[in-house]
Design a protein around this motif. Structure first.
Motif, short mmCIF file in Angstrom:
data_model
loop_
_atom_site.label_atom_id
_atom_site.label_comp_id
_atom_site.label_asym_id
_atom_site.label_seq_id
_atom_site.Cartn_x
_atom_site.Cartn_y
_atom_site.Cartn_z
N ALA A 22 0.84 -1.19 -0.01
CA ALA A 22 0.03 -0.15 0.01
C ALA A 22 0.85 1.36 -0.04
O ALA A 22 0.55 2.33 -0.98
CB ALA A 22 -0.99 0.00 1.18
N LEU A 23 1.82 1.09 0.65
CA LEU A 23 2.61 2.62 0.84
C LEU A 23 3.51 2.73 -0.37
O LEU A 23 3.92 3.79 -0.96
CB LEU A 23 3.60 2.15 1.84
N ASP A 24 3.76 1.41 -1.12
CA ASP A 24 4.66 1.60 -2.52
C ASP A 24 3.66 2.16 -3.60
O ASP A 24 4.14 2.73 -4.47
CB ASP A 24 5.19 0.27 -2.73
N HIS A 25 2.39 1.56 -3.50
CA HIS A 25 1.53 1.78 -4.83
C HIS A 25 0.30 2.51 -4.47
O HIS A 25 -0.44 3.01 -5.62
CB HIS A 25 1.05 0.50 -5.23
N HIS A 26 -0.09 2.71 -3.25
CA HIS A 26 -1.51 3.51 -3.14
C HIS A 26 -1.27 4.92 -2.54
O HIS A 26 -2.77 5.54 -2.33
CB HIS A 26 -2.26 2.40 -2.49
N VAL A 27 -0.46 5.17 -2.10
CA VAL A 27 -0.33 6.59 -1.68
C VAL A 27 -0.72 7.91 -2.62
O VAL A 27 -1.53 8.46 -2.52
CB VAL A 27 0.95 7.09 -1.10
N ASP A 28 0.01 8.00 -3.79
CA ASP A 28 -0.05 8.86 -4.90
C ASP A 28 -1.62 8.91 -5.32
O ASP A 28 -2.04 10.03 -5.92
CB ASP A 28 0.82 8.87 -5.94
N ARG A 29 -2.31 7.66 -5.62
CA ARG A 29 -3.54 7.42 -6.07
C ARG A 29 -4.47 8.10 -5.25
O ARG A 29 -5.64 8.06 -5.67
CB ARG A 29 -3.78 6.12 -6.54
N LEU A 30 -4.33 8.49 -3.95
CA LEU A 30 -5.30 9.12 -3.34
C LEU A 30 -5.81 10.23 -3.95
O LEU A 30 -7.09 10.59 -3.43
CB LEU A 30 -4.69 9.27 -1.74
N GLN A 31 -5.00 10.99 -4.87
CA GLN A 31 -5.54 11.97 -5.57
C GLN A 31 -6.78 11.70 -6.18
O GLN A 31 -7.83 12.51 -6.43
CB GLN A 31 -4.35 12.71 -6.48
#
Length: 339
Positions: free
Chosen positions: A243-252
């Motif tokens: 999640a930290l590697d792939h899902h942070v930026d997509r919170l936008q």
């Protein structure tokens, strides 16, 4: 018909790639400290928030409670907003299990706690009073981002009174993405932070508490006492790392979908829409419409909890097509009712 669940970002399900990472995770016994994947997650999160150490816990509620118990002794007090999760939504754990007295203060409309009220709530050194030890803030709170200038002011107040600072950062990365500031920068004003992996980041469970090594050591003892020691927890930790590697930026994407949803619902005259800052949207619904709207949404595969103030939360499992469908269903409901 696809079900669209807008109750919370906690309803997300692991992606296929996240499940693969979980299936292949190297594991050990975390109570003995030898689960390599848990250790990697703890180190990764601590580095991301700029703190010395991390501790993986089953839930955000337990993570916050361990933090409060690590900061405060029995009979001590922490200052907190009345709408804060640590005070309002965690079963009174600080008082019941930690023997810690909360000093709740009414939140302002923007989610902050007025500085003058915090200052007035700090108890003098007198045996009649609980000892004030800690200020606890939340970011985001109700989907609202706490301004950095405010956090700096509270931090200065805390230092002037020798108080600790804890951040309930359940949705910390939503705040970071919204403000385009690093999690490390946001957390620089705090002595500890709890970050949830199972909300917008999409992991199935878990939070990480970060802080200085002595505080995390105390929190680890409390975790054991509270029944939070897990064994081959690397299976869950692997989901957190993914999640930290792939899902942070997509919170936008979640923030943009919340804005799309708000814009669509704002076209329905009967509703009052409060424009979102991140992924949480509030809509005022007429009391007379609540029950019928709840039933209509359910019949059309849209899951939420309808009330006079209805909360709608976008997340990993809601895409732009889903948002349009939700708007269309709301519009169809109100098209047949007298406005």
């Amino acid at each position: 018909m696809k079900r669209i669940d807008l109750r919370s970002d906690t309803v997300t399900r692991p992606t296929a790639a996240m499940r693969a990472a979980m299936a292949s995770a190297e594991v050990g016994d975390d109570v003995f400290g030898d689960d390599p994947t848990v250790n990697a997650l703890q180190e990764k999160m601590a580095d991301m928030v700029g703190m010395e150490a991390g501790l993986f816990l089953p839930s955000g509620t337990q993570s916050n409670l361990c933090a409060l118990m690590a900061h405060c002794a029995r009979g001590d007090e922490y200052i907190v907003g009345q709408n804060a999760h640590t005070y309002k939504y965690e079963g009174g754990g600080a008082a019941v299990l930690g023997s810690i007295q909360p000093q709740p203060i009414e939140n302002a409309l923007d989610g902050t706690i007025p500085l003058e009220k915090i200052r007035a709530a700090v108890k003098p050194d007198d045996s009649h009073f609980a000892i004030t030890r800690l200020i606890a803030l939340e970011n985001t709170i109700g989907g609202m981002v706490i301004p950095e200038s405010y956090m700096a002011e509270v931090s200065a107040l805390a230092k002037a009174h020798s108080l600790g600072m804890h951040l309930d950062g359940a949705r910390l990365f939503n705040a970071a993405v919204k403000t385009q500031r690093s999690a490390k920068k946001i957390c620089g004003y705090f002595d500890s932070v709890s970050v949830c992996l199972s909300k917008g980041l999409g992991a199935p469970a878990g939070s990480v508490l970060c802080g200085r090594k002595p505080l995390i050591k105390r929190a680890q003892r409390h975790r054991k006492m509270l029944g939070g020691g897990m064994r081959q927890a690397g299976i869950l930790a692997a989901a957190g790392i993914y999640a930290l590697d792939h899902h942070v930026d997509r919170l936008q994407e979640d923030h943009e979908n919340a804005m799309r949803l708000a814009g669509g619902l704002a076209g329905i005259n009967t509703l009052t829409v409060h424009m979102p800052q991140t992924n949480i949207l509030f809509v005022d619904v007429r009391s007379a419409d609540v029950a019928a709207l709840q039933a209509y949404l359910e019949r059309n595969g849209i899951i939420t909890i309808v009330g006079p103030r209805t909360r709608l939360v976008t997340h990993l499992d809601v895409d732009t097509a889903d948002v349009q469908r939700v708007v269309d269903v709301f519009a169809a409901f109100y098209a047949g009712r007298v406005s």
